[in-house]
Write a protein that holds these residues in place. Structure first.
Motif, PDB file in Angstrom:
ATOM      1  N   TRP A 153       0.952  -1.201  -0.081  1.00 40.21           N
ATOM      2  CA  TRP A 153      -0.022   0.054  -0.274  1.00 40.21           C
ATOM      3  C   TRP A 153       0.974   1.149   0.118  1.00 40.21           C
ATOM      4  CZ3 TRP A 153      -5.338   0.064  -0.997  1.00 40.21           C
ATOM      5  CH2 TRP A 153      -5.733  -0.456  -1.071  1.00 40.21           C
ATOM      6  N   LYS A 154       2.161   1.458   0.834  1.00 37.47           N
ATOM      7  CA  LYS A 154       2.433   2.139   1.153  1.00 37.47           C
ATOM      8  C   LYS A 154       3.343   2.494  -0.518  1.00 37.47           C
ATOM      9  CE  LYS A 154       3.934   1.326   5.872  1.00 37.47           C
ATOM     10  NZ  LYS A 154       4.458   1.449   6.698  1.00 37.47           N
ATOM     11  N   ALA A 155       4.100   1.445  -0.700  1.00 34.81           N
ATOM     12  CA  ALA A 155       4.528   1.735  -2.748  1.00 34.81           C
ATOM     13  C   ALA A 155       3.746   2.335  -3.273  1.00 34.81           C
ATOM     14  CB  ALA A 155       5.026   0.274  -2.787  1.00 34.81           C
ATOM     15  N   ALA A 156       1.919   1.813  -3.442  1.00 34.79           N
ATOM     16  CA  ALA A 156       1.760   2.015  -4.461  1.00 34.79           C
ATOM     17  C   ALA A 156       1.088   3.285  -4.769  1.00 34.79           C
ATOM     18  CB  ALA A 156      -0.107   1.739  -3.726  1.00 34.79           C
ATOM     19  N   ASP A 157       0.711   4.327  -2.917  1.00 30.33           N
ATOM     20  CA  ASP A 157       0.636   5.458  -2.990  1.00 30.33           C
ATOM     21  C   ASP A 157       2.328   6.769  -3.551  1.00 30.33           C
ATOM     22  OD1 ASP A 157      -1.911   4.599  -1.675  1.00 30.33           O
ATOM     23  OD2 ASP A 157      -1.158   4.758   0.312  1.00 30.33           O
ATOM     24  N   TYR A 158       2.977   5.442  -2.912  1.00 37.01           N
ATOM     25  CA  TYR A 158       4.110   6.875  -3.446  1.00 37.01           C
ATOM     26  C   TYR A 158       4.319   7.051  -4.814  1.00 37.01           C
ATOM     27  CZ  TYR A 158       9.562   7.821  -3.208  1.00 37.01           C
ATOM     28  OH  TYR A 158      10.546   8.407  -3.276  1.00 37.01           O
ATOM     29  N   ILE A 159       4.022   5.791  -5.589  1.00 32.98           N
ATOM     30  CA  ILE A 159       3.993   5.527  -7.020  1.00 32.98           C
ATOM     31  C   ILE A 159       3.248   6.710  -7.537  1.00 32.98           C
ATOM     32  CG2 ILE A 159       3.603   4.125  -9.595  1.00 32.98           C
ATOM     33  CD1 ILE A 159       5.011   2.156  -7.198  1.00 32.98           C
TER      34      ILE A 159
END
Length: 370
Positions: free
Chosen positions: A221-227
């Protein structure tokens, strides 16, 4: 459990016309691969020339149409499954090039219309050659698996390849991999890989899986938001490989269920997400009595994805598989000459061949080795 059939394994001769599998048949005591008489490669013709007209043994014979037929069959299976389940998404067949990186194999998969998957910097160089030859066409995806930390040769090579091919999709499975593509100056569609390898029935089980692949739930989830916050990155693909050579179609889909749930929830927040990649795992015939209902698997998978997406109020994704061993496992044979029939006081004699199983079939030799 019955003993798997790996050969004829009987004292009686093979009956004429016997079909070993879908491509090997006995005709008049001679083994045929499709319509090719394998013995004919070793028979010397009667002519007046001094040149030998036969081939030596051991001999490897590669029959590329079998690769094309495997790709066509799987595309037909998913097309029929989509029609039967009224599934609106597309099916994407990608060849996992690590299964066999021979030029003739990759060339054949691309000519058959497959998308391309790779996992190392050497694979990038191979893809570049295929692009320049006009075989890896602009409308085909290249999915980049494997670890690609910032400033690694693999990451740098992918970024250079982006100048030659637009539909290049790095699959991210560690936060350190994002930085190179963020700073590249290129627009990139990217994917995220879930830590889902294994028989995990819940998200907690996926988080605790002993696997080097992918993100846990919180980090994905963190990676998706960062992207999503990056000006040049777009999240389009969710990667959810759960195993290899999975011979139970219901069990295969059950392993995928937790990841399908994660995909549907991610899609609610990230509207560019549109590809569900179930990775590899598609089984192939390791023995002559192998049986797997590919049509049932495809219909079951699409039905489960459709039901989950309806519950979360999101459109169904395009479904992608990475087919490596499935694509190449049956495209060639090794033929050996029997030098001696050696009696050994056993039920059946030993055939002594002019070759080495260890050299020609290292994967077979290594079965059950640590």
């Amino acid at each position: 459990m019955t003993h798997p059939v790996i050969g004829w394994e009987q004292n009686d001769p093979v009956p004429d016309g016997h079909q070993f599998n879908h491509f090997l048949q006995n005709r008049n005591g001679r083994l045929h691969l499709k319509n090719i008489d394998l013995l004919s490669f070793f028979e010397k013709e009667n002519d007046d020339t001094d040149k030998p007209s036969y081939l030596p043994s051991p001999l490897e014979i590669v029959y590329l149409p079998l690769i094309e037929q495997k790709i066509e069959m799987m595309e037909t299976v998913f097309k029929e499954a989509a029609r039967n389940t009224e599934y609106d998404g597309q099916f994407l067949y990608a060849y996992a090039s690590k299964a066999n990186a021979a030029e003739e194999v990759i060339r054949t998969t691309l000519r058959a219309g497959a998308h391309h998957e790779m996992s190392s910097t050497v694979d990038v160089d191979i893809a570049r050659i295929m692009i320049h030859r006009g075989l890896l066409k602009p409308d085909k995806y290249i999915f980049c698996n494997g670890f690609k930390p910032a400033n690694s040769d693999y990451a740098s090579n992918i970024i250079r390849l982006r100048q030659d091919h637009e539909k290049l999709v790095p699959i991210i499975e560690d936060m350190t991999e994002i930085q190179s593509f963020l700073a590249s100056g290129h627009q990139f569609d990217v994917g995220l890989r879930q830590k889902s390898y294994g028989n995990n029935k819940t998200e907690d089980e996926m988080n605790n899986a002993n696997s080097r692949f992918g993100f846990d739930i919180d980090t994905i989830w963190k990676a998706a938001d960062y992207i999503a916050a990056a000006p040049n990155l777009k999240l389009t693909t969710f990667h959810n490989m759960v195993g290899s050579q999975l011979v139970d179609p219901d069990g295969f889909v059950d392993r995928l269920r937790p990841g399908i749930e994660v995909y549907a929830r991610l899609r609610q927040r990230h509207p560019h997400l549109h590809i569900f990649n179930f990775g590899g795992g598609m089984p192939v015939g390791m023995t002559l009595d192998f049986d797997f209902d590919y049509g049932y698997f495809a219909e079951h998978l699409l039905s489960v994805i459709k039901e989950a997406c309806q519950r979360y109020g999101v459109p169904v994704p395009d479904v992608m598989g990475e087919f490596g061993r499935y694509t190449t496992s049956e495209h060639g044979v090794h033929v050996f000459k029997v030098m001696l029939e050696k009696e050994n006081g056993s039920e059946l004699p030993w055939y002594i061949i002019n070759g080495s199983v260890m050299s020609s079939f290292p994967d077979t030799w290594a079965l059950s080795e640590h």
